[in-house]
Design a protein around this motif. Structure first.
Motif, PDB file in Angstrom:
ATOM      1  N   LEU A   1       0.833  -1.203   0.000  1.00 42.22           N
ATOM      2  CA  LEU A   1       0.000   0.000   0.000  1.00 42.22           C
ATOM      3  C   LEU A   1       0.867   1.252   0.000  1.00 42.22           C
ATOM      4  CD1 LEU A   1      -2.604   1.611   0.193  1.00 42.22           C
ATOM      5  CD2 LEU A   1      -2.617   1.158   2.668  1.00 42.22           C
ATOM      6  N   ILE A   2       1.891   1.252   0.826  1.00 44.55           N
ATOM      7  CA  ILE A   2       2.785   2.417   0.885  1.00 44.55           C
ATOM      8  C   ILE A   2       3.430   2.660  -0.477  1.00 44.55           C
ATOM      9  CG2 ILE A   2       4.962   3.255   1.882  1.00 44.55           C
ATOM     10  CD1 ILE A   2       4.009   1.842   4.521  1.00 44.55           C
ATOM     11  N   ALA A   3       3.842   1.598  -1.147  1.00 47.20           N
ATOM     12  CA  ALA A   3       4.433   1.740  -2.486  1.00 47.20           C
ATOM     13  C   ALA A   3       3.401   2.281  -3.467  1.00 47.20           C
ATOM     14  CB  ALA A   3       4.983   0.399  -2.966  1.00 47.20           C
ATOM     15  N   ALA A   4       2.165   1.817  -3.350  1.00 48.95           N
ATOM     16  CA  ALA A   4       1.109   2.279  -4.264  1.00 48.95           C
ATOM     17  C   ALA A   4       0.797   3.754  -4.039  1.00 48.95           C
ATOM     18  CB  ALA A   4      -0.158   1.440  -4.083  1.00 48.95           C
ATOM     19  N   LEU A   5       0.886   4.200  -2.786  1.00 46.35           N
ATOM     20  CA  LEU A   5       0.604   5.603  -2.485  1.00 46.35           C
ATOM     21  C   LEU A   5       1.541   6.536  -3.243  1.00 46.35           C
ATOM     22  CD1 LEU A   5      -0.070   5.375   1.356  1.00 46.35           C
ATOM     23  CD2 LEU A   5      -1.743   5.925  -0.429  1.00 46.35           C
ATOM     24  N   SER A   6       2.778   6.116  -3.379  1.00 49.01           N
ATOM     25  CA  SER A   6       3.740   6.973  -4.085  1.00 49.01           C
ATOM     26  C   SER A   6       3.526   6.956  -5.598  1.00 49.01           C
ATOM     27  CB  SER A   6       5.173   6.565  -3.751  1.00 49.01           C
ATOM     28  OG  SER A   6       5.431   5.261  -4.229  1.00 49.01           O
TER      29      SER A   6
ATOM     30  N   ARG B   1      -4.924  -2.000  -3.171  1.00 50.65           N
ATOM     31  CA  ARG B   1      -4.012  -2.314  -2.072  1.00 50.65           C
ATOM     32  C   ARG B   1      -4.683  -2.108  -0.721  1.00 50.65           C
ATOM     33  NH1 ARG B   1      -2.020  -4.751  -5.753  1.00 50.65           N
ATOM     34  NH2 ARG B   1      -0.011  -4.244  -6.655  1.00 50.65           N
ATOM     35  N   ARG B   2      -5.531  -1.079  -0.608  1.00 50.92           N
ATOM     36  CA  ARG B   2      -6.281  -0.863   0.635  1.00 50.92           C
ATOM     37  C   ARG B   2      -7.207  -2.037   0.909  1.00 50.92           C
ATOM     38  NH1 ARG B   2      -7.729   5.440  -0.334  1.00 50.92           N
ATOM     39  NH2 ARG B   2      -5.919   6.298   0.728  1.00 50.92           N
ATOM     40  N   PHE B   3      -7.889  -2.508  -0.119  1.00 50.16           N
ATOM     41  CA  PHE B   3      -8.790  -3.646   0.031  1.00 50.16           C
ATOM     42  C   PHE B   3      -8.018  -4.891   0.482  1.00 50.16           C
ATOM     43  CE2 PHE B   3     -10.740  -7.503  -1.603  1.00 50.16           C
ATOM     44  CZ  PHE B   3     -11.963  -7.457  -0.947  1.00 50.16           C
ATOM     45  N   GLU B   4      -6.884  -5.143  -0.148  1.00 51.24           N
ATOM     46  CA  GLU B   4      -6.057  -6.297   0.233  1.00 51.24           C
ATOM     47  C   GLU B   4      -5.660  -6.222   1.706  1.00 51.24           C
ATOM     48  OE1 GLU B   4      -2.672  -6.139  -2.357  1.00 51.24           O
ATOM     49  OE2 GLU B   4      -3.675  -7.230  -3.965  1.00 51.24           O
TER      50      GLU B   4
ATOM     51  N   GLY C   1       0.572   7.277  -7.056  1.00 52.20           N
ATOM     52  CA  GLY C   1      -0.485   8.206  -7.411  1.00 52.20           C
ATOM     53  C   GLY C   1      -1.622   7.572  -8.201  1.00 52.20           C
ATOM     54  N   ASP C   2      -1.570   6.283  -8.422  1.00 57.87           N
ATOM     55  CA  ASP C   2      -2.597   5.554  -9.174  1.00 57.87           C
ATOM     56  C   ASP C   2      -3.752   5.219  -8.230  1.00 57.87           C
ATOM     57  OD1 ASP C   2      -4.186   3.648 -10.458  1.00 57.87           O
ATOM     58  OD2 ASP C   2      -2.489   2.605 -11.361  1.00 57.87           O
ATOM     59  N   GLY C   3      -4.856   5.944  -8.355  1.00 62.04           N
ATOM     60  CA  GLY C   3      -5.991   5.793  -7.448  1.00 62.04           C
ATOM     61  C   GLY C   3      -6.569   4.389  -7.423  1.00 62.04           C
ATOM     62  N   GLU C   4      -6.666   3.763  -8.568  1.00 67.62           N
ATOM     63  CA  GLU C   4      -7.220   2.408  -8.631  1.00 67.62           C
ATOM     64  C   GLU C   4      -6.293   1.405  -7.933  1.00 67.62           C
ATOM     65  OE1 GLU C   4      -8.564  -0.807 -11.999  1.00 67.62           O
ATOM     66  OE2 GLU C   4      -8.832   1.337 -12.443  1.00 67.62           O
ATOM     67  N   LEU C   5      -5.013   1.542  -8.157  1.00 70.21           N
ATOM     68  CA  LEU C   5      -4.045   0.659  -7.502  1.00 70.21           C
ATOM     69  C   LEU C   5      -4.080   0.860  -5.986  1.00 70.21           C
ATOM     70  CD1 LEU C   5      -1.727  -1.402  -7.704  1.00 70.21           C
ATOM     71  CD2 LEU C   5      -0.161   0.557  -7.975  1.00 70.21           C
ATOM     72  N   ILE C   6      -4.172   2.105  -5.554  1.00 70.36           N
ATOM     73  CA  ILE C   6      -4.227   2.401  -4.121  1.00 70.36           C
ATOM     74  C   ILE C   6      -5.453   1.735  -3.492  1.00 70.36           C
ATOM     75  CG2 ILE C   6      -4.586   4.246  -2.417  1.00 70.36           C
ATOM     76  CD1 ILE C   6      -2.857   6.038  -4.339  1.00 70.36           C
ATOM     77  N   GLU C   7      -6.604   1.843  -4.141  1.00 72.87           N
ATOM     78  CA  GLU C   7      -7.819   1.214  -3.610  1.00 72.87           C
ATOM     79  C   GLU C   7      -7.690  -0.302  -3.576  1.00 72.87           C
ATOM     80  OE1 GLU C   7     -10.505   2.479  -1.995  1.00 72.87           O
ATOM     81  OE2 GLU C   7      -9.229   4.252  -2.086  1.00 72.87           O
TER      82      GLU C   7
END
Length: 78
Positions: A35-40, A50-53, A42-48
């Motif tokens: 999730l931390i890697a996804a936050l950097s 990772r949050r779900f996972e 900036g890809d909103g779909e990827l962040i969501e």
């Protein structure tokens, strides 16, 4: 929101749940890093995603922890 695993019925299951808790703790750590890697990124779909996972892993882990605590309390009161 927690996943509720079956109650622990034996000492053998208790040790299995402890191992599962340790496995899930490692998985949660991995999912946090993803999730931390996804936050950097900036890809909103990827962040969501990772949050779900992470949320799913945390729910399962907490259910296991709760089952362990219930078993330990039952053991002490017996």
């Amino acid at each position: 929101m927690r996943d509720e695993p079956p109650p622990i019925a034996s000492e053998e299951e208790y040790h299995g749940y402890q191992k599962a808790r340790d496995t899930m703790t490692a998985l949660v750590s991995e999912r946090e890093a993803r999730l931390i890697a996804a936050l950097s990124s900036g890809d909103g779909e990827l962040i969501e995603d990772r949050r779900f996972e992470l949320l799913n892993s945390l729910r399962k882990r907490q259910g296991i922890i709760d089952a362990i605590k219930r078993y330990e309390q039952q053991r002490q009161s017996a």
